[in-house]
Design a protein around this motif. Structure first.
Motif, PDB file in Angstrom:
ATOM      1  N   LYS A 150      -9.518  -5.714  -0.171  1.00 36.16           N
ATOM      2  CA  LYS A 150      -8.856  -6.479  -1.224  1.00 36.16           C
ATOM      3  C   LYS A 150      -9.564  -6.272  -2.555  1.00 36.16           C
ATOM      4  O   LYS A 150      -8.959  -5.998  -3.581  1.00 36.16           O
ATOM      5  CB  LYS A 150      -8.919  -7.966  -0.842  1.00 36.16           C
ATOM      6  CG  LYS A 150      -7.651  -8.726  -1.067  1.00 36.16           C
ATOM      7  CD  LYS A 150      -7.807 -10.174  -0.621  1.00 36.16           C
ATOM      8  CE  LYS A 150      -7.628 -10.360   0.867  1.00 36.16           C
ATOM      9  NZ  LYS A 150      -7.926 -11.671   1.375  1.00 36.16           N
ATOM     10  N   ARG A 151     -10.891  -6.376  -2.515  1.00 35.97           N
ATOM     11  CA  ARG A 151     -11.671  -6.247  -3.754  1.00 35.97           C
ATOM     12  C   ARG A 151     -11.639  -4.827  -4.303  1.00 35.97           C
ATOM     13  O   ARG A 151     -11.490  -4.607  -5.507  1.00 35.97           O
ATOM     14  CB  ARG A 151     -13.126  -6.678  -3.494  1.00 35.97           C
ATOM     15  CG  ARG A 151     -13.237  -8.164  -3.185  1.00 35.97           C
ATOM     16  CD  ARG A 151     -14.140  -8.903  -4.143  1.00 35.97           C
ATOM     17  NE  ARG A 151     -15.248  -8.132  -4.643  1.00 35.97           N
ATOM     18  CZ  ARG A 151     -16.519  -8.393  -4.395  1.00 35.97           C
ATOM     19  NH1 ARG A 151     -16.849  -9.402  -3.622  1.00 35.97           N
ATOM     20  NH2 ARG A 151     -17.460  -7.669  -4.936  1.00 35.97           N
ATOM     21  N   ALA A 152     -11.757  -3.854  -3.414  1.00 37.65           N
ATOM     22  CA  ALA A 152     -11.750  -2.457  -3.867  1.00 37.65           C
ATOM     23  C   ALA A 152     -10.386  -2.115  -4.465  1.00 37.65           C
ATOM     24  O   ALA A 152     -10.299  -1.452  -5.506  1.00 37.65           O
ATOM     25  CB  ALA A 152     -12.074  -1.522  -2.698  1.00 37.65           C
ATOM     26  N   ALA A 153      -9.305  -2.599  -3.824  1.00 37.73           N
ATOM     27  CA  ALA A 153      -7.954  -2.314  -4.327  1.00 37.73           C
ATOM     28  C   ALA A 153      -7.783  -2.895  -5.722  1.00 37.73           C
ATOM     29  O   ALA A 153      -7.210  -2.255  -6.611  1.00 37.73           O
ATOM     30  CB  ALA A 153      -6.914  -2.896  -3.370  1.00 37.73           C
ATOM     31  N   LYS A 154      -8.308  -4.081  -5.924  1.00 31.24           N
ATOM     32  CA  LYS A 154      -8.179  -4.734  -7.230  1.00 31.24           C
ATOM     33  C   LYS A 154      -8.913  -3.915  -8.302  1.00 31.24           C
ATOM     34  O   LYS A 154      -8.382  -3.652  -9.375  1.00 31.24           O
ATOM     35  CB  LYS A 154      -8.754  -6.153  -7.136  1.00 31.24           C
ATOM     36  CG  LYS A 154      -8.324  -7.024  -8.267  1.00 31.24           C
ATOM     37  CD  LYS A 154      -8.629  -8.475  -7.989  1.00 31.24           C
ATOM     38  CE  LYS A 154      -8.206  -9.298  -9.200  1.00 31.24           C
ATOM     39  NZ  LYS A 154      -8.765 -10.625  -9.170  1.00 31.24           N
ATOM     40  N   GLU A 155     -10.139  -3.498  -7.963  1.00 30.37           N
ATOM     41  CA  GLU A 155     -10.913  -2.707  -8.941  1.00 30.37           C
ATOM     42  C   GLU A 155     -10.223  -1.397  -9.275  1.00 30.37           C
ATOM     43  O   GLU A 155     -10.283  -0.910 -10.400  1.00 30.37           O
ATOM     44  CB  GLU A 155     -12.314  -2.413  -8.394  1.00 30.37           C
ATOM     45  CG  GLU A 155     -13.256  -3.573  -8.630  1.00 30.37           C
ATOM     46  CD  GLU A 155     -14.716  -3.176  -8.446  1.00 30.37           C
ATOM     47  OE1 GLU A 155     -15.079  -2.019  -8.724  1.00 30.37           O
ATOM     48  OE2 GLU A 155     -15.485  -4.053  -8.004  1.00 30.37           O
ATOM     49  N   LEU A 156      -9.555  -0.824  -8.280  1.00 29.79           N
ATOM     50  CA  LEU A 156      -8.922   0.480  -8.479  1.00 29.79           C
ATOM     51  C   LEU A 156      -7.495   0.373  -9.011  1.00 29.79           C
ATOM     52  O   LEU A 156      -6.894   1.372  -9.394  1.00 29.79           O
ATOM     53  CB  LEU A 156      -8.896   1.247  -7.149  1.00 29.79           C
ATOM     54  CG  LEU A 156     -10.253   1.694  -6.606  1.00 29.79           C
ATOM     55  CD1 LEU A 156     -10.144   2.040  -5.125  1.00 29.79           C
ATOM     56  CD2 LEU A 156     -10.768   2.891  -7.391  1.00 29.79           C
ATOM     57  N   GLY A 157      -6.945  -0.834  -8.991  1.00 36.43           N
ATOM     58  CA  GLY A 157      -5.554  -1.022  -9.417  1.00 36.43           C
ATOM     59  C   GLY A 157      -4.564  -0.503  -8.382  1.00 36.43           C
ATOM     60  O   GLY A 157      -3.451  -0.095  -8.707  1.00 36.43           O
ATOM     61  N   PHE A 158      -4.968  -0.516  -7.106  1.00 38.43           N
ATOM     62  CA  PHE A 158      -4.094  -0.076  -6.012  1.00 38.43           C
ATOM     63  C   PHE A 158      -3.479  -1.305  -5.344  1.00 38.43           C
ATOM     64  O   PHE A 158      -4.035  -2.395  -5.389  1.00 38.43           O
ATOM     65  CB  PHE A 158      -4.904   0.652  -4.922  1.00 38.43           C
ATOM     66  CG  PHE A 158      -5.275   2.071  -5.250  1.00 38.43           C
ATOM     67  CD1 PHE A 158      -5.476   2.483  -6.555  1.00 38.43           C
ATOM     68  CD2 PHE A 158      -5.446   2.998  -4.235  1.00 38.43           C
ATOM     69  CE1 PHE A 158      -5.836   3.784  -6.843  1.00 38.43           C
ATOM     70  CE2 PHE A 158      -5.809   4.305  -4.506  1.00 38.43           C
ATOM     71  CZ  PHE A 158      -6.001   4.702  -5.810  1.00 38.43           C
ATOM     72  N   LEU A 159      -2.357  -1.094  -4.676  1.00 36.50           N
ATOM     73  CA  LEU A 159      -1.761  -2.168  -3.896  1.00 36.50           C
ATOM     74  C   LEU A 159      -2.532  -2.282  -2.575  1.00 36.50           C
ATOM     75  O   LEU A 159      -2.762  -1.287  -1.892  1.00 36.50           O
ATOM     76  CB  LEU A 159      -0.289  -1.835  -3.599  1.00 36.50           C
ATOM     77  CG  LEU A 159       0.518  -2.950  -2.964  1.00 36.50           C
ATOM     78  CD1 LEU A 159       0.812  -4.033  -4.006  1.00 36.50           C
ATOM     79  CD2 LEU A 159       1.827  -2.395  -2.411  1.00 36.50           C
ATOM     80  N   TYR A 160      -2.919  -3.502  -2.233  1.00 37.44           N
ATOM     81  CA  TYR A 160      -3.629  -3.705  -0.969  1.00 37.44           C
ATOM     82  C   TYR A 160      -2.632  -4.055   0.134  1.00 37.44           C
ATOM     83  O   TYR A 160      -1.844  -4.992  -0.012  1.00 37.44           O
ATOM     84  CB  TYR A 160      -4.663  -4.830  -1.120  1.00 37.44           C
ATOM     85  CG  TYR A 160      -5.211  -5.300   0.209  1.00 37.44           C
ATOM     86  CD1 TYR A 160      -5.799  -4.392   1.086  1.00 37.44           C
ATOM     87  CD2 TYR A 160      -5.132  -6.627   0.606  1.00 37.44           C
ATOM     88  CE1 TYR A 160      -6.281  -4.793   2.313  1.00 37.44           C
ATOM     89  CE2 TYR A 160      -5.613  -7.048   1.833  1.00 37.44           C
ATOM     90  CZ  TYR A 160      -6.184  -6.116   2.681  1.00 37.44           C
ATOM     91  OH  TYR A 160      -6.639  -6.521   3.905  1.00 37.44           O
ATOM     92  N   VAL A 161      -2.659  -3.303   1.217  1.00 34.45           N
ATOM     93  CA  VAL A 161      -1.751  -3.594   2.334  1.00 34.45           C
ATOM     94  C   VAL A 161      -2.575  -3.894   3.587  1.00 34.45           C
ATOM     95  O   VAL A 161      -3.277  -3.027   4.117  1.00 34.45           O
ATOM     96  CB  VAL A 161      -0.792  -2.405   2.613  1.00 34.45           C
ATOM     97  CG1 VAL A 161       0.195  -2.778   3.710  1.00 34.45           C
ATOM     98  CG2 VAL A 161      -0.044  -2.002   1.343  1.00 34.45           C
ATOM     99  N   ASP A 162      -2.465  -5.137   4.037  1.00 34.35           N
ATOM    100  CA  ASP A 162      -3.188  -5.598   5.220  1.00 34.35           C
ATOM    101  C   ASP A 162      -2.236  -5.486   6.410  1.00 34.35           C
ATOM    102  O   ASP A 162      -1.383  -6.350   6.612  1.00 34.35           O
ATOM    103  CB  ASP A 162      -3.611  -7.054   4.958  1.00 34.35           C
ATOM    104  CG  ASP A 162      -4.116  -7.765   6.199  1.00 34.35           C
ATOM    105  OD1 ASP A 162      -4.310  -7.105   7.232  1.00 34.35           O
ATOM    106  OD2 ASP A 162      -4.326  -8.993   6.121  1.00 34.35           O
ATOM    107  N   THR A 163      -2.379  -4.412   7.187  1.00 31.72           N
ATOM    108  CA  THR A 163      -1.421  -4.199   8.284  1.00 31.72           C
ATOM    109  C   THR A 163      -1.670  -5.145   9.454  1.00 31.72           C
ATOM    110  O   THR A 163      -0.774  -5.431  10.236  1.00 31.72           O
ATOM    111  CB  THR A 163      -1.446  -2.739   8.798  1.00 31.72           C
ATOM    112  OG1 THR A 163      -2.748  -2.455   9.303  1.00 31.72           O
ATOM    113  CG2 THR A 163      -1.077  -1.765   7.706  1.00 31.72           C
ATOM    114  N   GLY A 164      -2.921  -5.637   9.562  1.00 27.94           N
ATOM    115  CA  GLY A 164      -3.221  -6.605  10.625  1.00 27.94           C
ATOM    116  C   GLY A 164      -2.324  -7.832  10.490  1.00 27.94           C
ATOM    117  O   GLY A 164      -1.871  -8.403  11.488  1.00 27.94           O
ATOM    118  N   ALA A 165      -2.040  -8.219   9.243  1.00 30.80           N
ATOM    119  CA  ALA A 165      -1.196  -9.399   9.000  1.00 30.80           C
ATOM    120  C   ALA A 165       0.207  -9.175   9.566  1.00 30.80           C
ATOM    121  O   ALA A 165       0.856 -10.113  10.036  1.00 30.80           O
ATOM    122  CB  ALA A 165      -1.122  -9.702   7.504  1.00 30.80           C
TER     123      ALA A 165
END
Ligand code: DC
Length: 222
Positions: A20-35
């Protein structure tokens, strides 16, 4: 062109917090497939499905629809239109998710959805089979792990903070069982992709792991 990052690893390695944090820093969409697996599991629990019965599982899956949306950049998961993002975080759902994720029919239901999302934008997707099955051409693959003891301790603290009563021994036992199931199932077992970078977070802070992933992304994008 979209740049995709696949992060796989066992339960409790810190994947979602870090991703989540890395995606935010990179401006990428975070996709949590476990959810997504958890939402299906909740649907199966609500229906009282016997997942060992192919017919029963198949019937239930026909009536289970999972979708994602983002609120202020935070992923929300929907089960037949109902936002179940909070309800999927119980131990009961965790165990059902691990058991039902071993069923090829459950996995097939989510494969297309996950690939579709990654084809439209740059994503950082976390799960168990992202680098090996879902996005074999991801430009960066990370296998994030930590010792069982560290992971159990982290989960214990997380549940305590939420005020949930739990025992460290039980959590450790659950993690070992889930690891075993995730790594030994026939359908898309959890394993490190050959071209994945291994990060053991046992003795690393969250900040250190995030910084490492951001650095690897920058290097791989050049
Ligand atoms: O990451 P998590 O604990 O929220 O995942 C819940 C369960 O779903 C986990 O036991 C394994 C399964 N899963 C999977 O099989 N494949 C994925 N890509 C993500 C999760």
């Amino acid at each position: 062109m979209s740049f995709n990052i696949a992060i796989d690893g066992p339960a409790g390695a810190g994947k979602s917090t870090i991703a989540k944090r890395a995606a935010k820093e990179l401006g990428f969409l975070y996709v949590d497939t476990g959810a997504m697996y958890r939402a299906i599991a909740l649907g199966l629990l609500r229906k009282g499905t016997d997942i060992e019965s192919e017919a029963d599982l198949s019937e239930s899956l026909k009536e289970i629809e999972v979708s994602l949306d983002y609120e202020d950049g935070v992923q929300q998961v929907y089960l037949n239109g109902e936002n179940v993002s909070d309800q999927i975080r119980t131990e009961e759902v965790s165990n059902m998710a691990s058991a039902s994720a071993s069923k090829p029919e459950v996995r097939a239901k989510l494969t297309e959805l996950q690939r579709g999302i990654a084809s439209r934008q740059s994503v950082l997707m976390d799960g168990r089979d992202i680098g090996t099955v879902i996005l074999p051409n991801a430009q960066l693959k990370i296998y994030l792990t930590a010792s069982v003891e560290t992971r159990a301790q982290r989960r214990y603290q997380e549940l305590n903070l939420k005020g949930e009563n739990c025992s460290l021994e039980e959590i450790e036992k659950d993690i070992r069982e889930r690891d075993f199931r995730d790594m030994n199932r026939e359908a898309a077992p959890l394993r490190q992709a050959e071209d994945a970078v291994l990060i053991d977070s046992s003795h690393m802070t969250i900040d250190e792991v995030v910084a490492m992933i951001v650095r690897l992304t920058v290097v791989n994008r050049q």
